[in-house]
Design a protein around this motif. Structure first.
Motif, mmCIF file in Angstrom:
data_model
loop_
_atom_site.group_PDB
_atom_site.id
_atom_site.type_symbol
_atom_site.label_atom_id
_atom_site.label_comp_id
_atom_site.label_asym_id
_atom_site.label_seq_id
_atom_site.Cartn_x
_atom_site.Cartn_y
_atom_site.Cartn_z
ATOM 1 N N MET A 82 0.823 -1.207 0.000
ATOM 2 C CA MET A 82 0.000 0.000 0.000
ATOM 3 C C MET A 82 0.858 1.258 0.000
ATOM 4 N N PHE A 83 1.839 1.314 0.918
ATOM 5 C CA PHE A 83 2.520 2.587 1.160
ATOM 6 C C PHE A 83 3.986 2.602 0.742
ATOM 7 N N GLY A 84 4.536 1.507 0.257
ATOM 8 C CA GLY A 84 5.951 1.480 -0.073
ATOM 9 C C GLY A 84 6.774 1.663 1.188
ATOM 10 N N PHE A 85 7.765 2.561 1.130
ATOM 11 C CA PHE A 85 8.613 2.769 2.302
ATOM 12 C C PHE A 85 8.271 4.076 3.005
ATOM 13 N N TYR A 86 7.031 4.517 2.850
ATOM 14 C CA TYR A 86 6.559 5.709 3.553
ATOM 15 C C TYR A 86 6.712 5.482 5.053
ATOM 16 N N PRO A 87 7.189 6.484 5.800
ATOM 17 C CA PRO A 87 7.406 6.269 7.243
ATOM 18 C C PRO A 87 6.135 5.767 7.926
ATOM 19 N N SER A 88 6.262 4.706 8.706
ATOM 20 C CA SER A 88 5.042 4.059 9.201
ATOM 21 C C SER A 88 4.279 4.932 10.196
ATOM 22 N N ASP A 89 4.994 5.843 10.909
ATOM 23 C CA ASP A 89 4.244 6.688 11.840
ATOM 24 C C ASP A 89 3.478 7.781 11.100
ATOM 25 N N LEU A 90 3.692 7.905 9.792
ATOM 26 C CA LEU A 90 2.973 8.935 9.020
ATOM 27 C C LEU A 90 1.940 8.333 8.087
ATOM 28 N N TYR A 91 1.628 7.036 8.258
ATOM 29 C CA TYR A 91 0.641 6.399 7.366
ATOM 30 C C TYR A 91 -0.675 7.153 7.342
ATOM 31 N N GLY B 181 5.702 4.707 -2.483
ATOM 32 C CA GLY B 181 5.650 3.439 -3.183
ATOM 33 C C GLY B 181 4.296 2.784 -3.046
ATOM 34 N N GLY B 182 4.172 1.618 -3.626
ATOM 35 C CA GLY B 182 2.951 0.837 -3.511
ATOM 36 C C GLY B 182 1.770 1.492 -4.211
ATOM 37 N N PHE B 183 0.584 1.090 -3.807
ATOM 38 C CA PHE B 183 -0.614 1.610 -4.451
ATOM 39 C C PHE B 183 -0.774 3.098 -4.235
ATOM 40 N N MET B 184 -0.214 3.580 -3.099
ATOM 41 C CA MET B 184 -0.251 5.011 -2.867
ATOM 42 C C MET B 184 0.373 5.751 -4.052
ATOM 43 N N LEU B 185 1.495 5.250 -4.532
ATOM 44 C CA LEU B 185 2.183 5.883 -5.670
ATOM 45 C C LEU B 185 1.363 5.738 -6.952
ATOM 46 N N SER B 186 0.858 4.513 -7.168
ATOM 47 C CA SER B 186 0.042 4.298 -8.370
ATOM 48 C C SER B 186 -1.141 5.245 -8.400
ATOM 49 N N ILE B 187 -1.832 5.345 -7.252
ATOM 50 C CA ILE B 187 -3.029 6.187 -7.216
ATOM 51 C C ILE B 187 -2.648 7.648 -7.389
ATOM 52 N N THR B 188 -1.546 8.060 -6.735
ATOM 53 C CA THR B 188 -1.127 9.453 -6.874
ATOM 54 C C THR B 188 -0.861 9.783 -8.346
ATOM 55 N N ILE B 189 -0.048 8.960 -8.989
ATOM 56 C CA ILE B 189 0.268 9.230 -10.401
ATOM 57 C C ILE B 189 -0.991 9.137 -11.251
ATOM 58 N N GLY B 190 -1.782 8.072 -11.005
ATOM 59 C CA GLY B 190 -3.002 7.880 -11.801
ATOM 60 C C GLY B 190 -3.954 9.050 -11.670
ATOM 61 N N VAL C 81 -4.352 4.761 -18.566
ATOM 62 C CA VAL C 81 -3.343 5.555 -17.856
ATOM 63 C C VAL C 81 -3.075 4.960 -16.484
ATOM 64 N N PHE C 82 -4.151 4.589 -15.799
ATOM 65 C CA PHE C 82 -3.979 4.059 -14.443
ATOM 66 C C PHE C 82 -3.147 2.785 -14.470
ATOM 67 N N LYS C 83 -3.398 1.931 -15.458
ATOM 68 C CA LYS C 83 -2.624 0.694 -15.529
ATOM 69 C C LYS C 83 -1.190 0.965 -15.982
ATOM 70 N N ASP C 84 -1.028 2.008 -16.829
ATOM 71 C CA ASP C 84 0.322 2.345 -17.291
ATOM 72 C C ASP C 84 1.223 2.841 -16.163
ATOM 73 N N THR C 85 0.605 3.239 -15.038
ATOM 74 C CA THR C 85 1.452 3.725 -13.938
ATOM 75 C C THR C 85 2.403 2.630 -13.467
ATOM 76 N N THR C 86 2.090 1.356 -13.759
ATOM 77 C CA THR C 86 2.998 0.285 -13.320
ATOM 78 C C THR C 86 4.325 0.349 -14.063
ATOM 79 N N LEU C 87 4.365 1.079 -15.195
ATOM 80 C CA LEU C 87 5.617 1.177 -15.947
ATOM 81 C C LEU C 87 6.694 1.914 -15.164
ATOM 82 N N VAL C 88 6.298 2.720 -14.162
ATOM 83 C CA VAL C 88 7.322 3.480 -13.440
ATOM 84 C C VAL C 88 8.258 2.551 -12.676
ATOM 85 N N SER C 89 7.862 1.287 -12.510
ATOM 86 C CA SER C 89 8.773 0.364 -11.827
ATOM 87 C C SER C 89 10.062 0.197 -12.629
#
Lengths: 495, 263
Positions: free
Chosen positions: A102-111, A287-296, A429-437
């Motif tokens: 979901m969050f990648g390496f986002y600091p866990s206390d800031l989820y 990272g994670g879906f947070m990044l996908s959704i942000t870009i999407g 576009v939303f699915k293309d966000t996976t290309l950023v990997s």
């Protein structure tokens, strides 16, 4: 002696349809067993569905939720007498790593920050998506602000939020109780009318959104908003004194100069006077879906207006505008997205002055938005082409000017025609966000490599990709259903 | 086709032609590419005139009235509408368009807006009329064309005749001084032609300046004060309807009339 004369004396009454036309049996006969060929096809299809599910379901429902590694999964399945490659899914990996997905390496206390951001996003888009401008949404907003003030922040931000929530609560209470009318329902309705329009929040959200995710000084988004204000006033002043065209050029120019060179100074000075900041989070921790959704979401929201402008530009009578738009659209469509992403991640730095820190996610956002806008422009152009010229003439003959005609008559219809295409582009576009990997950002697909590199989960494939696929499906399917809802809602003609 | 459009007595008390000039066209020429579609058109229309323009298809009659509100651009000559000369100045064009109403063969209503919204759109955005006032005006004109009960429906739900009457009401909501009709009944069933023509007759009875391109010769006979016959992009003959139908001068007019009235 002719017998072709005929006069009907009574009109025939309506009769009930035969049994084969109505009811379940009628439906089954009509749709499944209407002939020998169809009956065979029905039975074969049912058998195929049965065997697929019979193989898949035991794999899906495997009791491995609490396993800590792939080996533990195998032991659990072995104890049940299941062996082999497809004995059962190993869901332990999802339980252990779904937060990371979901969050990648986002600091866990800031989820809480991405969670609040995406929660607020719904508040911001609901009035737009469902044309539901209910002033009672203010209650929801207030609740969120109060929650934030209580739990999230320390320091001056907390105090600002507390004062805000107290003022908000007082204002809401005032709207409810200030009137003397005896009728409570009437009172609430009257009070609700005095609340601010929720679209104001929708307009502010694009500034709140990056601030909450990336953190930093609150003065930066405020400065960004000020840019619009400055641009507008420069435009208004020049339009009155010099002329409309001068205003149209100088207004945006002033805003751009402000954004590029002055916002930083402004935010720095204000920050030193009244510090209002939350902890900053670097882009590489996203990272994670947070990044996908942000870009999407940014690409979706940005590409539609940009695409409309490009489509109009492509139809323009002004030769240079037209050439620029056609050139842009054809160039972007002629280049794979992955190339543009590589340009964004590596080549762009070559052209920047040394030492410039141009955020990688920002670069990706710009590239994906431009990419989507080019496709959007062509979809919208299709809608424009489908409109009969009579609509342009009708609008012209009433004296509407170009922009009024576009906004009130042409665009509502052209966009309605192109809804399926627009939403297809959104989904793409939303699915293309996976290309950023590929350029090293840790979207869900990028994270799978990291997870599978873990000794515990080395060898897990289907569970991870299946989980990601299901989540993507949920998002994309929702968009598809929404587009169908919108098409039904906007259906006004009887063909 | 020559039978009368309406059997009721037309009230001619207000159908008076004034000396004030509404439209003046002098030496106007238009080309589509290399095709010379309008040739040396000279025409003066006074306030209160009801002019029917007839002619075979391709004779340029639609193009002529579409030039009057700049839906088509003319390349030579001068067009003055309501005291404003039509040039490429967009402000003049928008001004003229808001003073000149137009009805089209295919109605050109806006299908995404309700009937009422169709009628209030231009008053609200072009004239800056307050919404409430615009709606009252719209209802007034919808009553006049006898379909106030359809105000909340969408154009797609109405019959062709009703749609054309809405289109007339929509134009009237801008309170135009001149109305242009471009074959308003050509796309309609015979039953619906009458209801549209009735509406147009009522409009004429109120003294509206009208230019109609139409094949309804009954309407021309009863309502028009002048009939213009066009062929090959030129005005071939114009006269009062009585004289035009009973005693055409040009051979081309005679041929046309014999074909259109012959059956």
């Amino acid at each position: 002696m002719s017998d072709i004369g005929f006069v009907r004396k009574d009109m025939l009454p309506e009769q009930a349809p035969p049994a084969s036309e109505v009811g379940i049996i009628g439906w089954v006969r009509e749709n499944l067993f209407s002939g020998i060929g169809n009956s065979v096809m029905t039975i074969l299809s049912l058998a195929a569905i049965f065997y697929t599910l019979a193989a898949l379901l035991p794999w899906v429902f495997s009791p491995t939720w609490n396993a800590g590694s792939l080996n533990e999964c195998r032991e659990i399945l072995h104890a049940q007498g299941k062996e082999g490659h497809f004995a059962g899914a190993c869901w332990g990996v999802i339980r252990e790593r779904w937060i990371q997905l979901m969050f990648g390496f986002y600091p866990s206390d800031l989820y809480w920050r991405p969670i609040v951001t995406f929660g607020l996003m719904f508040v911001a888009v609901i009035p737009i998506l469902f044309n539901m401008i209910s002033r009672r949404m203010n209650w929801f907003l207030l609740a969120v602000v109060i929650l934030l003030a209580t739990f999230a922040f320390g320091g001056i931000i907390a105090w600002v939020l507390r004062i805000l929530s107290a003022a908000g609560a007082a204002y809401l209470a005032y709207t409810l109780f200030a009137t003397d009318k005896a009728d409570r329902a009437e009172q609430i309705a009257q009070g609700a009318k005095r609340l601010p329009n929720p679209l104001i929040f929708s307009a502010l959200f694009p500034f709140i959104f990056p601030w909450l995710l990336w953190g930093g000084s609150l003065w930066v988004p405020i400065g960004a908003i000020l840019g619009f204000v400055i641009g507008y006033y420069v435009y208004a002043a020049l339009a009155k004194t010099v002329g409309g065209l001068a205003g149209l050029i100088a207004g945006p120019l002033a805003a751009i100069i402000w954004w590029l060179f002055l916002v930083g100074t402004f935010a720095g000075v204000m920050e030193s006077i009244i510090p209002l900041s939350i902890e900053a989070v670097e882009s590489r921790k996203f990272g994670g879906f947070m990044l996908s959704i942000t870009i999407g979401v940014v690409a979706i929201v940005g590409s539609l207006p940009l695409g409309i402008v490009l489509a109009l530009g492509r139809q323009s009578d002004l030769l240079i505008v037209k050439a620029l738009c056609v050139g842009f659209i054809e160039f972007i469509r002629g280049v794979p997205l992955i190339t543009l992403l590589f340009v964004a991640s590596t080549l762009l730095n070559v052209f920047m002055p040394p030492g410039t820190n141009f955020d990688i996610i920002l670069r990706v956002l710009i590239m994906v938005t431009l990419f989507a806008a080019a496709y959007m422009a062509e979809v919208v152009r299709g809608g424009l082409a489908a409109l009969p010229t009579g609509q342009y003439e009708g609008a012209d003959s009433l004296g509407l000017n170009y922009w009024q005609a576009q906004r009130l008559v042409i665009m509502p219809q052209a966009l309605k025609i192109s809804i399926p295409g627009i939403v297809s582009t959104f989904i793409g576009v939303f699915k293309d966000t996976t290309l950023v990997s590929i350029i090293g950002l840790l979207d869900p697909l990028g994270l799978t490599n990291a997870i599978r590199a873990d000794a515990n989960w080395n060898g897990v494939v289907w569970e991870l990709y299946g989980f990601i696929a299901v989540l993507f499906f949920v998002f994309c399917f929702s968009m598809s259903r929404y587009s169908m809802y919108l098409e039904r809602k906007l259906q006004t003609g009887h063909k | 086709m020559s039978e009368l459009t309406t059997d009721r007595e037309i009230d001619r008390s207000k159908m008076q032609v004034s000396d004030e000039v509404a439209i003046e066209i002098s030496g106007m020429n238009k080309w589509y590419g290399s095709f010379h579609v309008l040739r040396d058109i000279n025409l003066t229309v006074n306030q209160g005139e009801r002019i029917v323009i007839a002619g075979p298809s391709g004779s340029g009659k639609s193009t002529l009235i579409r030039c009057l509100n700049a839906l088509e651009e003319h390349q030579q000559g001068k067009i003055v509408v309501d005291g404003i000369e039509l040039t490429s100045d967009l402000k003049n064009i928008d001004k003229i368009r808001s003073e000149v109403g137009m009805c089209f063969q295919h109605f050109n209503l806006f299908p995404h807006l309700s009937i009422l919204e169709n009628c209030t759109l231009a008053p609200i955005w072009v004239r800056k009329t307050p919404r409430k006032e615009a709606e009252e005006t719209a209802m007034h004109f919808l009553e006049k064309v006898k379909i106030p009960e359809q105000a909340d429906k969408y154009p797609g739900q109405l019959s062709g005749g009703q749609q054309q009457r809405v289109a007339i009401a929509r134009s009237l909501c801008m309170r135009p001084r001149i109305m242009l009709f471009d074959e308003p009944t050509s796309a309609l069933d015979p039953e619906m032609i009458k209801e549209v023509l009735d509406t147009m007759i009522e409009l004429a009875e109120e003294g509206m300046t009208m230019l109609c391109v139409t094949h309804e010769m009954g309407f021309a006979r009863q309502v028009a004060n002048r009939v213009i016959f066009m062929d090959a992009g030129q005005i071939v003959e114009q006269n009062e309807p009585e004289e035009f139908f009973n005693n055409p001068k040009s051979e081309r007019t005679k041929l046309f009339l014999s074909q259109i009235l012959g059956h």
